[in-house]
Each structure stands twice: as structure tokens, then as C-alpha cells.
Design an enzyme around this catalytic site. Sequence first.
Site, mmCIF file in Angstrom:
data_model
loop_
_atom_site.group_PDB
_atom_site.id
_atom_site.type_symbol
_atom_site.label_atom_id
_atom_site.label_comp_id
_atom_site.label_asym_id
_atom_site.label_seq_id
_atom_site.Cartn_x
_atom_site.Cartn_y
_atom_site.Cartn_z
ATOM 1 N N PRO A 9 0.787 -1.239 0.000
ATOM 2 C CG PRO A 9 -0.143 -1.140 2.111
ATOM 3 C CD PRO A 9 0.513 -2.084 1.152
ATOM 4 C CG ASN A 10 -0.273 4.415 1.230
ATOM 5 O OD1 ASN A 10 -1.235 4.940 0.686
ATOM 6 N ND2 ASN A 10 -0.336 3.923 2.460
ATOM 7 N NE ARG A 17 1.509 13.316 0.812
ATOM 8 C CZ ARG A 17 0.781 12.585 1.663
ATOM 9 N NH1 ARG A 17 -0.072 11.697 1.212
ATOM 10 N NH2 ARG A 17 0.904 12.732 2.956
ATOM 11 C CE1 TYR A 22 9.040 5.152 3.076
ATOM 12 C CE2 TYR A 22 7.409 6.909 2.834
ATOM 13 C CZ TYR A 22 7.923 5.833 3.551
ATOM 14 O OH TYR A 22 7.333 5.462 4.733
ATOM 15 C CG ASN A 73 8.435 -2.184 0.030
ATOM 16 O OD1 ASN A 73 7.971 -2.355 1.160
ATOM 17 N ND2 ASN A 73 8.981 -1.032 -0.357
ATOM 18 C CB ALA A 76 1.698 -0.013 6.163
ATOM 19 C CD GLU A 97 9.980 -7.748 4.928
ATOM 20 O OE1 GLU A 97 9.231 -8.726 5.068
ATOM 21 O OE2 GLU A 97 10.248 -6.948 5.837
ATOM 22 C CG HIS A 99 11.308 -2.559 4.128
ATOM 23 N ND1 HIS A 99 9.944 -2.442 4.031
ATOM 24 C CD2 HIS A 99 11.542 -3.757 4.715
ATOM 25 C CE1 HIS A 99 9.386 -3.516 4.550
ATOM 26 N NE2 HIS A 99 10.334 -4.327 4.961
ATOM 27 N NE ARG A 106 10.501 5.564 8.462
ATOM 28 C CZ ARG A 106 9.513 5.538 7.563
ATOM 29 N NH1 ARG A 106 9.566 4.671 6.568
ATOM 30 N NH2 ARG A 106 8.502 6.358 7.663
HETATM 31 O O1 CA2 Z 1 10.665 1.836 3.488
HETATM 32 C C1 CA2 Z 1 9.808 1.137 2.929
HETATM 33 O O2 CA2 Z 1 9.965 0.658 1.815
HETATM 34 C C2 CA2 Z 1 8.469 0.883 3.648
HETATM 35 O O3 CA2 Z 1 8.023 -0.418 3.272
HETATM 36 C C3 CA2 Z 1 7.505 1.944 3.130
HETATM 37 C C4 CA2 Z 1 6.143 1.879 3.798
HETATM 38 C C5 CA2 Z 1 6.295 1.874 5.315
HETATM 39 O O4 CA2 Z 1 5.015 1.713 5.919
HETATM 40 C C6 CA2 Z 1 7.228 0.786 5.807
HETATM 41 O O5 CA2 Z 1 7.356 0.896 7.206
HETATM 42 C C7 CA2 Z 1 8.594 0.928 5.155
HETATM 43 C C8 CA2 Z 1 5.285 3.087 3.400
HETATM 44 C C9 CA2 Z 1 5.109 3.286 1.930
HETATM 45 C C10 CA2 Z 1 4.425 4.607 1.731
HETATM 46 O O6 CA2 Z 1 4.827 5.139 0.497
HETATM 47 C C11 CA2 Z 1 4.569 6.462 0.260
HETATM 48 C C12 CA2 Z 1 5.101 6.973 -0.890
HETATM 49 C C13 CA2 Z 1 4.904 8.283 -1.196
HETATM 50 C C14 CA2 Z 1 4.155 9.102 -0.363
HETATM 51 C C15 CA2 Z 1 3.625 8.573 0.781
HETATM 52 C C16 CA2 Z 1 3.825 7.253 1.096
#
Ligand code: CA2
Length: 145
Positions: A9-10, A17, A22, A73, A76, A97, A99, A106
Site C-alpha cells: 500500500p501507498n 510525497r 522514500y 515490499n 505497512a 523482503e 524496504h 524509524r
Molecule cells: O521503506 C519502505 O519501503 C516501507 O516499506 C515503506 C512503507 C512503510 O510503511 C514501511 O514501514 C517501510 C510506506 C510506503 C508509503 O509510500 C509512500 C510513498 C509516497 C508518499 C507517501 C507514502
Amino acid sequence: MKILVLNGPNLNMLGTREPDKYGNDTLESIENFIKEEAKKHNAEVDFYQSNIEGEIVTKIQQAKGVYDGIVINPAAYTHTSVAIRDALLAVELPAVEIHLSNIHKREEFRHTSLTAPACIGQITGFGKNSYKLGLIALVDYLNKP
Ligand code: CA2
């Protein structure tokens, strides 16, 4: 060799953003980056992103017999999903896996991965290179007799 690259997700919002966490790359540009790396290893890659846990579970189930391994990946869902962990264990495909950010640097709730124990390993904190390193690790694992 066929590899499935799964994103949770996301991650479809990458590049729009939170570049401090990221990076500036979009998911599409990261996919092109992985495709280029895959060519060097004679691997074929397919991509799938979903914001829905059950869709990711279904995709993992469908990967059995089609793909040799998975780079995932779970975003969340890493920290919450028993269902994705169980699906990875059920299909018995090697998975790595990855990230973008270093989850151990974090918030504390990100330090636990429910999904990593269902994988051969975890790569975290190298931005888009985490995908590349994950792919290389998986290809290397699959090439070993
Ligand atoms: O660091 C990573 O790759 C994560 O998997 C990213 C997840 C986070 O919940 C994990 O703890 C670590 C979040 C992805 C959200 O991606 C976004 C991208 C652009 C704007 C907002 C969120």
C-alpha cells in the site's frame, strides 16, 4: 527465470510525497530500473502493486508454478500482516523482503516485520537500490545448485 516484484500500500504514490523518506523516483521509474537490472541476469520480471491486503495474498497464491521467486515490499503490511506471511509460507517460493527506508532506524512499530521470517532475507534502507540488491540476492539464490 521468472521473478514477481510485489509492492504494497501507498507505494503507487512514490515520487509525489515524502521524498525525504522514500526518494524522488516514481514506482514506474523504479520498475524500469529493476527491468534493466533483470536483463543483466537473464531474468524476466513482472510487477504488481496493490493497496489491498487480500489482493496481495491472492497474487502470492497465484505465483506458485508461474514464478521462481518473489521480491516483496509489503510496505505497512510488513508490520501487521499475518495473512501475507502465511501466503508466503504456503507457496514455498523463495522471497526477499525489501524496504526503501531503514525500518530499524524509524519508529519502533516499524522495527518488527511479520513477513521477513517467511523470506530468505531482508534488505532495508538503500532506497531504490534495495530492489536491485533484493533481485540480485534472489537470482543468486535461485542459481545455486
Ligand atoms: O521503506 C519502505 O519501503 C516501507 O516499506 C515503506 C512503507 C512503510 O510503511 C514501511 O514501514 C517501510 C510506506 C510506503 C508509503 O509510500 C509512500 C510513498 C509516497 C508518499 C507517501 C507514502
